[in-house]
Design a protein around this motif. Structure first.
Motif, short mmCIF file in Angstrom:
data_model
loop_
_atom_site.label_atom_id
_atom_site.label_comp_id
_atom_site.label_asym_id
_atom_site.label_seq_id
_atom_site.Cartn_x
_atom_site.Cartn_y
_atom_site.Cartn_z
N LYS A 152 -3.40 -8.91 5.41
CA LYS A 152 -2.94 -7.55 5.25
C LYS A 152 -3.96 -6.70 4.51
N GLU B 52 -4.92 -2.90 2.66
CA GLU B 52 -4.29 -1.82 1.91
C GLU B 52 -4.10 -0.61 2.82
N ASP C 285 3.83 -0.77 6.81
CA ASP C 285 3.79 -2.07 6.14
C ASP C 285 4.03 -1.91 4.65
N ASP C 286 4.35 -3.05 3.99
CA ASP C 286 4.53 -3.10 2.53
C ASP C 286 5.62 -2.15 2.04
#
Length: 278
Positions: free
Chosen positions: A140, A142, A213-214
């Protein structure tokens, strides 16, 4: 008459003497009882002190025994089973910890061993990362957000303070940023993601919500159109998702703009911290 009076006086004197004698006797008995009680209490204190002295001696002897047994375990003179049977598991554990400490001190190579261990961990982590790359596993990255439209921010993020609303004519919180842009200006996706919803918000008008994501989300409000995307569609950063309009009831008196929000774990955050230029 005189004889009778004398006899009365003698009887009174005798009664007074008897009363004084009884009072004196009672006082003497109380004193004797008090002395006896004091002697008994003193004897009990002496006995308790002697018993505590014996207890201290027993404790010291047990401590010496434990120490001797711990030393025997360290030097190998007795085994763990004999120590466990004589003084229990707690003594065995303390003896083992003492043995480990003495053995570590005797080697004199703790620093070297620690550095070697850390080097081994670094090597293993490098080898694991190489193995991950060889397996082709996805790492993954940032998330970097871009500004969805070009323009000046005319109303800042205000979650912990208030900003004045010309439409509502009062001071309110503002959980996003308003980016000045003409009507029909193309609105772009701030990052890769999936369209979660396209709705008419009663406060901020036509709104598109995108999941990233995240646990990130972006919200694009005050849109004129959102016909370029559909719910559930996967989109890429910079892809067109709509156009700027004037559908936000709460901001209808403001200049033409895009109301833009970023959420992390369903909580609004300041977009200025995350937005980067194209």
């Amino acid at each position: 008459m005189r004889r009778d009076s004398r006899r009365g006086k003698n009887r009174e004197n005798e009664k007074n003497f008897e009363n004084k004698f009884l009072i004196s006797g009672s006082i003497v008995l109380v004193l004797i009882a008090t002395i006896i009680i004091c002697i008994v209490l003193y004897a009990k204190q002496i006995n308790s002190k002697s018993n505590s002295g014996m207890t201290a001696e027993k404790l010291s002897s047990l401590t010496k025994t434990n120490t001797m047994q711990g030393n025997n375990i360290i030097t190998g003179e007795t085994n763990t089973e004999s120590a466990s049977s004589s003084i229990g598991k707690s003594v065995e554990q303390s003896a083992n910890s003492t043995s480990n400490e003495i053995n570590n001190k005797s080697t004199g190579n703790n620093v070297a061993s620690n550095s070697t261990t850390s080097n081994n961990k670094k090597k293993s982590s490098k080898s694991n990362s190489k193995a991950t790359e060889e397996k082709g596993e996805v790492v993954k990255k940032e998330i970097n957000f871009i500004q969805p439209v070009e323009g000046e921010i005319i109303k800042e993020f205000a979650k912990d303070n208030l900003v004045y609303s010309t439409t509502l004519e009062e001071w309110v919180t503002h959980l996003g940023v308003d980016i000045k842009a003409d009507k029909t200006t193309v609105v772009k996706a701030a990052a890769d993601g999936v369209v979660r919803s396209i709705k008419n918000d009663p406060r901020y008008g036509l709104t598109v919500v995108i999941n990233h994501d995240d646990q990130y989300q972006t919200v694009y409000s005050n849109l004129l159109t959102a016909e370029f995307v559909v719910e559930g569609e996967s989109i890429t950063q910079g892809q067109t998702i709509g156009t700027v309009g004037n559908t936000a009831v709460f901001e209808v008196s403001d200049e033409s703009h895009l109301h833009f929000e970023i959420l992390k774990d369903s909580v609004q955050v300041d977009p200025n911290i995350y937005i980067k230029g194209d």
